[in-house]
Design a protein around this motif. Structure first.
Motif, PDB file in Angstrom:
ATOM      1  N   ARG A 131      -2.077  -2.202   5.076  1.00 48.82           N
ATOM      2  CA  ARG A 131      -1.990  -2.804   3.754  1.00 48.82           C
ATOM      3  C   ARG A 131      -1.403  -1.917   2.652  1.00 48.82           C
ATOM      4  O   ARG A 131      -1.583  -2.222   1.473  1.00 48.82           O
ATOM      5  CB  ARG A 131      -3.389  -3.295   3.300  1.00 48.82           C
ATOM      6  CG  ARG A 131      -4.103  -4.242   4.248  1.00 48.82           C
ATOM      7  CD  ARG A 131      -3.474  -5.620   4.315  1.00 48.82           C
ATOM      8  NE  ARG A 131      -2.968  -6.108   3.039  1.00 48.82           N
ATOM      9  CZ  ARG A 131      -3.722  -6.578   2.073  1.00 48.82           C
ATOM     10  NH1 ARG A 131      -5.020  -6.650   2.201  1.00 48.82           N
ATOM     11  NH2 ARG A 131      -3.178  -7.022   0.972  1.00 48.82           N
ATOM     12  N   VAL A 134       3.424  -2.732   0.859  1.00 47.68           N
ATOM     13  CA  VAL A 134       4.039  -3.215  -0.381  1.00 47.68           C
ATOM     14  C   VAL A 134       4.193  -2.059  -1.368  1.00 47.68           C
ATOM     15  O   VAL A 134       5.282  -1.817  -1.908  1.00 47.68           O
ATOM     16  CB  VAL A 134       3.234  -4.376  -1.009  1.00 47.68           C
ATOM     17  CG1 VAL A 134       3.869  -4.805  -2.332  1.00 47.68           C
ATOM     18  CG2 VAL A 134       3.162  -5.565  -0.048  1.00 47.68           C
ATOM     19  N   ASP A 175       1.399  -9.980   2.380  1.00 47.70           N
ATOM     20  CA  ASP A 175       2.163  -8.777   2.026  1.00 47.70           C
ATOM     21  C   ASP A 175       3.633  -8.952   2.355  1.00 47.70           C
ATOM     22  O   ASP A 175       4.508  -8.602   1.559  1.00 47.70           O
ATOM     23  CB  ASP A 175       1.634  -7.545   2.790  1.00 47.70           C
ATOM     24  CG  ASP A 175       0.289  -7.071   2.252  1.00 47.70           C
ATOM     25  OD1 ASP A 175      -0.138  -7.584   1.194  1.00 47.70           O
ATOM     26  OD2 ASP A 175      -0.323  -6.203   2.890  1.00 47.70           O
TER      27      ASP A 175
END
Ligand code: C2E
Ligand code: MG
Ligand code: MG
Ligand code: MG
Length: 301
Positions: A131, A134, A175
């Motif tokens: 995660r 981005v 994402d």
């Protein structure tokens, strides 16, 4: 019986196969211990392999390929250290370095066709799941000034997050969607070797299909490979995605692929992955022309 035991039990295996497995195990353990600090110690570098437009016969993009020069073990191939880094929880760190270096290197390169070169960066499933992708992409783009449209994140079929995955799929898919909204492109790497069905393809958020080397290598000799490559070209056209043939090694393969309307080619025939300085030279010397028969100069070793 001794062999059967050796195959099923780790401890028995260690006693039976000591010489060979011992060496491999020691090397793996060493790489596992060292991989996390490799970026900080300056041991990583990037090779850039040109991607050539069939129509223009010029370089329109490059793929950044991560290299690790271990101080004692020498060059370690990514197929060996990437899985180790994934298991050691270090892949996002390596990838951050790769994104930062690759975008900085490519942002200012000459554009042989007038359209700025695209940059492919390989992204592993573990990084998507972690995660931070981005953030890492946004940071690299703003530091380098590379526009989002020039960046192509290369992911394999196994790594494509699906909304249906109850664990992290939904979030990770979010994402990827956020990155595409920014204008970043996504390529499906090694296409044809994974488990996606053709129907999945219409639902996946992708802009580029990279047809695996396995099909390309037989395209001029085997009618099944040829039919498969042709159908991928057709699918690409129908879906409006670019298709890149990976691992083009012979003029015969290039000719057949061009004849069927393949959009782009990448492979040792056109150019090996090059250190940045050599890539710059190719872009300047030949204005990015990499086409066997058209250029007199031999392709880099
Ligand atoms: P890939 O993304 O499919 O990259 C293409 C691989 O094919 C590269 O191997 C390239 O050197 C090789 N190749 C190119 N043209 C030819 C050809 O004509 N014939 C043959 N036989 N091979 C060709 P490389 O650099 O060893 O990388 C192997 C894999 O390691 C990559 O496959 C990719 O999956 C992974 N990898 C490389 N860099 C990174 C990275 O920064 N992050 C992650 N997560 N994975 C990476
Ligand atoms: Mg790739
Ligand atoms: Mg590939
Ligand atoms: Mg491949």
């Amino acid at each position: 019986l001794a062999v059967a035991t050796a195959r099923t039990s780790g401890r028995a295996r260690a006693t039976v196969w000591t010489p060979a497995l011992g060496q491999a195990g020691i090397r793996r353990e060493r790489l596992r211990q060292d991989v996390a600090g490799a970026a900080a110690r300056g041991e990583l570098w990037l090779a850039f392999q040109p991607i050539v437009s069939m129509e223009e016969q010029r370089i329109t993009g490059v793929e950044a390929l991560l290299r690790w020069r271990h101080p004692e073990l020498g060059e370690v191939p990514p197929r060996e250290f990437v899985p180790i880094a994934e298991r050691a929880g270090a892949i996002a760190e390596l990838q951050r370095w790769a994104l930062h270096e690759a975008t900085a290197a490519v942002a200012g390169l000459p554009a042989p066709t007038g359209v700025p070169l695209r940059l492919g960066v390989n992204i592993s499933a573990a990084h998507i799941a972690a995660r931070t992708l981005v953030d890492d992409v946004v940071t690299a783009l703003s530091a380098s000034g590379l526009t989002p449209e020039r960046l192509v994140l290369e992911i394999t079929e196994a790594a494509v997050p699906s909304d249906g995955d109850p664990a992290t799929g939904g979030v990770a898919a979010g994402d990827m969607a956020a990155l595409r909204l920014m204008g970043v492109h996504v390529a499906l790497d090694d296409f044809g070797t994974g488990s996606s069905s053709l129907a999945d393809l219409t639902r996946l958020p992708i802009d580029v299909l990279k047809l695996d080397h396995a099909f390309v290598s037989r395209v001029d000799r085997d009618r099944h490979s040829r039919a498969l490559c042709e159908s991928v070209v057709t699918i690409g056209r129908a879906l409006g995605v670019d298709v890149v043939a990976e691992g083009v090694e012979t003029p015969a393969q290039l000719g057949v692929l061009r004849g069927m309307g393949m959009g782009f080619a990448q492979g040792f025939l056109l150019s090996r992955p090059l250190p940045l300085a050599e890539l710059v030279q190719v872009l300047e010397d030949d204005a990015g022309t990499l086409w066997p028969g058209l250029v007199g100069r031999s392709v880099a070793p």
